[in-house]
Design an enzyme around this catalytic site. Structure first.
Site, PDB file in Angstrom:
ATOM      1  N   GLN A 199       0.864  -1.181   0.000  1.00 45.27           N
ATOM      2  CA  GLN A 199       0.000   0.000   0.000  1.00 45.27           C
ATOM      3  C   GLN A 199       0.905   1.236   0.000  1.00 45.27           C
ATOM      4  OE1 GLN A 199      -3.749  -0.785   0.273  1.00 45.27           O
ATOM      5  NE2 GLN A 199      -2.550  -2.480  -0.557  1.00 45.27           N
ATOM      6  N   ALA A 240     -11.755   2.677   4.521  1.00 40.51           N
ATOM      7  CA  ALA A 240     -10.798   1.802   3.839  1.00 40.51           C
ATOM      8  C   ALA A 240     -10.032   2.528   2.735  1.00 40.51           C
ATOM      9  CB  ALA A 240     -11.529   0.586   3.274  1.00 40.51           C
ATOM     10  N   HIS A 241      -9.080   1.795   2.147  1.00 39.72           N
ATOM     11  CA  HIS A 241      -8.155   2.386   1.179  1.00 39.72           C
ATOM     12  C   HIS A 241      -8.868   2.923  -0.060  1.00 39.72           C
ATOM     13  CE1 HIS A 241      -7.394  -1.928  -0.619  1.00 39.72           C
ATOM     14  NE2 HIS A 241      -8.665  -1.585  -0.607  1.00 39.72           N
ATOM     15  N   ASN A 242      -8.394   4.081  -0.503  1.00 42.93           N
ATOM     16  CA  ASN A 242      -8.859   4.755  -1.716  1.00 42.93           C
ATOM     17  C   ASN A 242     -10.309   5.243  -1.641  1.00 42.93           C
ATOM     18  OD1 ASN A 242      -6.618   2.655  -2.944  1.00 42.93           O
ATOM     19  ND2 ASN A 242      -6.651   4.624  -4.023  1.00 42.93           N
TER      20      ASN A 242
END
Length: 346
Positions: A199, A240-242
């Site tokens: 990540q 969460a991511h993005n």
């Protein structure tokens, strides 16, 4: 700290009715008011307390008309709720006004510290960090390499900010929150195992955001996870991511936002709402607590509820229907019994 009712009225641009020199040294709820305390009344449901309270002064709307004698000083303002909020903000600013560097703490030699900064004991500030003016870093805060933090940001004890993240002006992050931890990225393998996907992105938090205790905002796989200006996040939230959260959106506790979801502006998400990945939620959407959002919500300004999510009015009607199911089952069994009896008679 101690003020008179007259001094408080000047701050609030209000007027005093009663003893203008009465001393105020603390805040209290109107039902628990005591000598030296300041309370407020804005909700008519609590009016009866103003005739019983021992608070030295009470902030009220300027059009408030007592129906009984009061023994407290009244401070009349245009909007009691907003005025009392202003006082609480001023009080908090005074109590949190710290500066200087406490020891032991670690600050990389190239980080520029000025007289407006407060760095609490056991804080860690890594290489390449940039701090704006009036930043407050409380004890046990970790700030990773190359983090940028804007003016008047406040990081409460135990906050962790991973490398490369960017924090805007006037951002408040409460204890235990983690900004920039790895997104949940693992690639399934033929043998049933999972390989971690690095990540390498970051988190960008824009101005005037407040993040509650033990909330986590994951860094992007690539690019950025973005929390837009004015967002308010409660405790125990997972972003969460993005993912992207739009301006002035408010999210209550225990909500989970899955990866790459886009939450619009001025959205309200109740507690324990679940949002699947790679969807969008339109501006102005309001979602009831414990709802499960499994699809994009494309209509702006609409209310939603239920799992899976549906229009709020439909969800209310469904709940009424659910309540009738036991009686409907009973009637259905009776009808089946009668049909069998008729068939036997034939």
């Amino acid at each position: 700290m101690q003020f008179t009712a007259e001094q408080i009225a000047k701050i609030l641009e209000g007027t005093v009715e009663g003893n203008s020199q009465v001393a105020i040294s603390e805040f209290s709820k109107i039902e628990e008011g005591k000598q030296g305390g300041l309370s407020f009344l804005s909700n008519p449901k609590y009016e009866h307390f103003i005739y019983e309270t021992h608070a030295s002064a009470v902030v009220v709307n300027e059009d408030f008309v007592p129906t009984k004698p009061t023994r407290t000083t009244l401070i009349r303002v245009k909007n009691a709720y907003s005025a009392f909020t202003k006082l609480l903000q001023l009080y908090q600013a005074l109590t949190l006004d710290k500066s200087g560097i406490e020891e032991p703490s670690f600050i990389d030699k190239d980080v520029q510290i000025n007289d407006t900064h407060y760095i609490g004991a056991f804080a860690y500030i890594g290489k390449g960090v940039k701090l704006g003016d009036n930043v407050k870093v409380y004890p046990h805060v970790y700030i990773g390499d190359n983090v940028e933090i804007g003016d008047e940001a406040m990081l409460f004890p135990g906050v962790k900010i991973y490398a490369d993240c960017k924090i805007g002006n006037r951002v408040v992050v409460h204890s235990g929150a983690v900004i920039g931890s790895d997104g949940f990225g693992f690639a399934p393998q033929e043998n049933g195992s999972y390989t971690k996907i690095p990540q390498i992105g970051n988190v960008i938090i824009e101005d005037d955001v407040e993040i509650g205790a033990n909330t986590v905002v994951d860094r992007a796989t690539m690019g950025s996870t973005v929390i837009r200006q004015g967002v308010k996040l409660d405790n125990l939230i997972q972003i969460a991511h993005n993912a992207e959260v739009g301006k002035n959106t408010v999210i209550a506790a225990q909500t989970g936002i899955s990866g790459s979801s886009k939450i619009g502006e001025n959205v309200i998400l109740g507690g324990q709402v679940g949002v699947v990945g790679h969807i969008s939620i339109a501006d102005g959407s309001q979602v009831q607590a414990q709802s499960g959002i499994n699809k994009s919500l494309k209509e702006e300004g609409k209310k939603w509820g239920g799992t899976p999510v549906m229009p709020f009015n439909s969800q209310l009607r469904s709940h009424v229907f659910y309540g009738k199911l036991p009686e409907m089952e009973k009637r259905l069994l009776e009808l089946e019994k009668k049909i069998k009896q008729l068939e036997q008679e034939d």
